[in-house]
Write an enzyme that holds these catalytic residues in place. Structure first.
Site, PDB file in Angstrom:
ATOM      1  N   GLU A 469       4.484  -0.660  -1.147  1.00  0.00           N
ATOM      2  CA  GLU A 469       4.068   0.013  -2.374  1.00  0.00           C
ATOM      3  C   GLU A 469       5.254   0.373  -3.273  1.00  0.00           C
ATOM      4  O   GLU A 469       5.412   1.508  -3.720  1.00  0.00           O
ATOM      5  CB  GLU A 469       3.238   1.259  -2.031  1.00  0.00           C
ATOM      6  CG  GLU A 469       1.968   0.930  -1.270  1.00  0.00           C
ATOM      7  CD  GLU A 469       1.083   2.138  -1.030  1.00  0.00           C
ATOM      8  OE1 GLU A 469       1.497   3.262  -1.382  1.00  0.00           O
ATOM      9  OE2 GLU A 469      -0.013   1.972  -0.477  1.00  0.00           O
ATOM     10  N   GLU A 542      -2.439  -2.343   4.672  1.00  0.00           N
ATOM     11  CA  GLU A 542      -2.768  -0.919   4.829  1.00  0.00           C
ATOM     12  C   GLU A 542      -4.184  -0.709   4.310  1.00  0.00           C
ATOM     13  O   GLU A 542      -4.495  -1.064   3.164  1.00  0.00           O
ATOM     14  CB  GLU A 542      -1.768  -0.044   4.080  1.00  0.00           C
ATOM     15  CG  GLU A 542      -1.914   1.436   4.353  1.00  0.00           C
ATOM     16  CD  GLU A 542      -0.771   2.238   3.725  1.00  0.00           C
ATOM     17  OE1 GLU A 542       0.391   1.782   3.846  1.00  0.00           O
ATOM     18  OE2 GLU A 542      -1.033   3.289   3.113  1.00  0.00           O
TER      19      GLU A 542
END
Length: 839
Positions: A469, A542
């Site tokens: 991220e 994720e």
């Protein structure tokens, strides 16, 4: 990490053949200059392990510790106080606590692994809650510096050997000294670091290793701990030896999964002398039973003075036993270096023989069989011990995950401790191995490369991850950084694909760089990506992020608790049911990694204070299952399953509606209240069942059926008051090595032995015998009780303590007592064991 330059790393890079990953081909590298191999028909070195050639000594015992101070040099043992002569002006005279003659007798005596942050008081400050509520940072100089000192002796007979010290992980920014001599500074909290201390040793005398560890600045946005929280090793070798992490085994199957296995073995040989060295490497391959199944030796190779070189060999295992999730068979390579025909060094490493691939249309394959990745993401802390986990706890945690049905583990968001990978190898758990920093800076590349060299022999690893991220993930700058990271990684290993955990900008930036596209959440965007980029394999790097608190069934912001139904999630997340249904229906999705397997300190969501832990886990910080654990247990395993919740202690809510959930993989479930049927419901695959029940004390009972027959029954009963303590150790026999542990789970029950689901009794632990209590916990995300203690309050009927053996064999008895409760005790047998060599 070893102090290589980038040029050294390129020079010593291992050559590998081209590999197809999904539909992409990774480039082959240049062949090493050394002569490749002689086959097993040639004479081979003795295959037995000769511990006289190389010593690996554990340096975990006999340390001294004291807090320093980031701002006040007087309170920092006068380190850096002198203005006339600089701290690093003269070699061997850095001052403060770094010297051999400093008196540390008043310091605390500790063993490693050690996390000083877990002992700090909680500070209820919104600036700290995200990292666990412990006073670390620039505003807390008096608790952000830790000093460590370790005395040790080296015999005079070791003069002429090479002596190295390796730190597997220090949190964080450690300045390292030996005998007052400054060795270097290690900024990473997760990367291993190694120093050649040969020149600084007092041979035939005493030595002192000293570290000043600065945890002021953080790397993560979660609890990271502070201190030397992983192992420290001292290694003694001959001047000509196998370099650190120098053995590498690549395997390929010649004709499907039943054919012989070809092994490509490379050993990086280091010549730490001033003269060229002509050497030979002999290699033996031991099968999972310890039997020799192949031997091979290299041709003679000349290693230039003060240089490293790669020696390559080829071997064949005729009838390989493949590593898999179900059968994690491990082989061992024993490599021996001969100089002028005499053995001078020997090193060994475990490896596995298996095939893996990510397919753009059919997902992940292991040994030519499709495997849906059923993974969890995890940080590295645990109740009672913080970030300083004994090795056995790594196995305990992996065992709990496998018991749930998980088959994969993501090391979020950093290189793991080697012992976690060992546990995954031995227990059959796939791994996504992730580096900490997304960057192509020299420091970040050095950390990435050390992770790959260290970890590449582990068969459990199926993916490398270079990012999580990141702000630059969708930019051209990010793509450039990613390419440099891929180049560095592929010089050392091309047998596994590379991914990045991206939460936006799929198809841009590093999407075009990595082999497997990683998705963090955002289910609606995944189909669109696959339609636009059908040739790229995919994985859920994720997923989920459902929040819940064990044993709680209504949101309670004041106490910081979240209902344990699969309904509560942040705005970016999905429920367990939503994400798994989506991924399970799409064959081309390789599977995914749930956020998270265990609760962890810090990052409390959706509430901040009073919480100091997350709510994301399928288990709490102790490893006690939440109800979502049983969702995955139901649908990730194959045996019949039934789980009924909530509990049935709702005094004061008589007549009110209680939502009753059930997870089952049978055809139907019928619910009963006090013997009266409330109806039967048909089970939907990957779903759950719900009844609205008017509460009445007594019993709710779920009966699961298939083919017209009741297959499983589960009840929840209204219990009596707390009356007894029950103890359940995870193991009743452990090793008397000063390291091994047993986890003692504690249940508060009524007089009939039923868990009291609201019990919060404080339990006191008393230990007698050859061991000690190293930590306690209860999984309460809003608890401020101490971890290193001999008492803990139960949380919703449960708590635990961790018992560690001493180095003397004998029984360890733990008694648990609480006011007005019947006490309980259990005995752990601590058996004599061959300890790891220590110094």
């Amino acid at each position: 990490m070893p102090r290589w330059t980038r040029r050294d790393l390129v020079k010593a890079a291992v050559a590998t053949s081209a590999a197809v990953i999904g539909n992409r081909t990774l480039p082959a590298e240049a062949t090493p200059s050394s002569s490749p191999t002689h086959q097993a028909s040639q004479p081979a070195a003795p295959p037995t392990i000769d511990n006289t050639l190389r010593e690996n000594l554990l340096m975990d015992f006999g340390w001294r510790f004291h807090l320093g101070n980031a701002c006040d040099p007087v309170k920092d043992f006068n380190f850096g106080k002198t203005a006339i002569i600089g701290t690093f002006a003269k070699s061997g005279d850095s001052g403060g606590a770094t010297g051999s003659h400093f008196d540390d007798s008043a310091w605390s005596q500790i063993n490693l692994p050690h996390d000083w942050a877990v002992d700090l008081p909680f500070v209820l400050d919104n600036t700290l809650v995200w990292t666990g509520g412990k006073p670390l940072g620039r505003a807390y100089p008096e608790t952000s510096i830790g000093w460590y000192r370790k005395p040790f002796a080296i015999p005079a007979s070791d003069l002429g050997k090479r002596i190295r010290i390796r730190f597997d992980g220090i949190r964080r920014n450690a300045q390292v000294f030996i005998n007052g001599q400054y060795l270097g500074q290690d900024p990473s909290g997760y990367a291993p670091y190694e120093y050649d201390v040969t020149d600084f040793i007092n041979y035939g005398g005493d030595n002192v290793l000293c570290l000043r560890v600065d945890a002021t600045l953080s790397e993560g946005w979660f609890y990271e701990g502070a201190g030397i929280y992983r192992h420290v090793w001292l290694t003694k070798t001959a001047p000509v030896h196998i370099a650190s992490w120098g053995n590498y085994v690549q395997s390929s199957l010649r004709s499907g999964i039943t054919g012989p296995a070809s092994l490509r073995i490379t050993s990086e040989i280091e010549n730490a002398t001033g003269q060229p060295a002509d050497c030979t490497v002999h290699a033996s391959i031991l099968d999972p039973n310890g039997e020799i199944v192949a031997t091979v030796r290299s041709k003679s190779a000349t290693i230039a003075a003060a240089a490293n070189s790669i020696v390559e060999m080829q071997a064949t295992v005729t009838h390989p036993e493949l590593w898999s999730i179900e059968t994690p068979h491990l082989y061992r390579l024993v490599a021996t270096v001969l100089l002028n025909g005499k053995p001078v060094d020997q090193d060994s490493t475990t490896f596995g023989i298996r095939t893996t691939r990510f397919d753009k249309d059919e997902g992940f394959f292991m040994n030519d069989k499709p495997v849906k990745i059923k993974g969890t993401c995890n940080h590295q802390d645990h109740a009672g011990v913080g970030a300083a986990l004994p090795d056995r706890l790594q196995y305990y945690r992996v065992e709990l995950l496998k018991g749930m049905g998980a088959n994969a583990y993501r090391t979020s968001h950093n290189a793991p401790t080697p012992e976690l990978l060992d546990a995954c190898d031995r227990l059959g758990m796939l791994v996504m191995d992730e580096t900490r920093e997304f960057s192509s800076s020299p420091q970040a590349l050095e950390e990435l490369e050390s992770m790959v060299k260290r970890d590449r022999n582990h068969p459990s690893i199926i993916l490398w991850s270079i990012a999580n991220e990141e702000p630059q993930q969708g930019t051209e700058r990010g793509a450039r950084m990613g390419r440099s990271m891929m180049e560095a990684l592929n010089r050392l290993d091309t047998t596994r694909p590379v991914t990045a955990a991206m939460n936006h900008s799929w198809g841009k930036g590093i999407s075009g760089v990595v082999d497997v596209q990683g998705f963090n959440y955002n289910l609606p965007d995944i189909d669109a990506f696959h339609k636009s980029f059908p040739d790229q394999p995919t994985v859920g790097s994720e997923t989920a992020s459902t929040v819940s608190t064990r044993g709680i069934y209504a949101n309670d912001p004041k106490r910081g608790y979240v209902a344990a139904y699969d309904t509560e999630k942040p705005r970016w997340a999905e429920t367990a049911e939503d994400w798994w249904k989506f991924y399970d229906q799409r064959e081309w999705l390789s599977g995914g990694f749930v956020w998270t397997g265990f609760d962890y300190r810090g990052e409390p969501t959706p509430y901040h204070l009073p919480c100091i832990s997350s709510h994301f886990g399928l288990m709490d910080t102790c490893g006690f299952p939440k109800d979502n654990y049983f969702y995955y247990h139901t649908w990730w395993r194959t045996e019949p399953a039934l789980h009924l919740f909530p509990h049935w202690n709702w005094s004061g809510k008589e007549g009110q509606l209680i939502e009753v959930w059930c997870y089952s993989n049978q055809q139907s479930v019928e619910l009963f209240l006090n013997g009266k049927s409330l109806g039967s419901q048909t089970v939907e695959k990957n779903g759950h069942l719900v009844w609205k029940v008017n509460y009445a004390p007594g019993t709710i009972e779920a009966r699961a059926s298939s083919n017209g027959k009741v297959t499983l029954v589960e009840k929840r009963e209204t219990t009596g008051p707390a009356a007894k303590i029950q103890l359940q150790p995870d193991r009743t026999k452990i090793s008397a090595d000063g390291e091994d542990v047993s986890v003692i789970n504690v249940t508060i029950t009524d007089a009939q032995g039923r868990i009291v689901p609201l019990a919060d009794n404080k339990v006191t632990f008393t230990l007698t015998g050859e061991g000690k209590i190293i930590g306690v916990g209860n999984g309460d995300p809003s608890s401020y009780e101490a971890d290193h203690a001999t008492a803990r309050s139960a949380f919703n009927g449960l708590c635990m303590c961790i018992v560690q053996a001493s180095k003397t064999a004998g029984p360890i008895t733990i008694q648990a007592s609480s006011s007005n409760l019947e006490s309980s005790n259990v005995t752990i047998e601590s058996a004599a064991a061959t300890p790891r060599p220590k110094i």
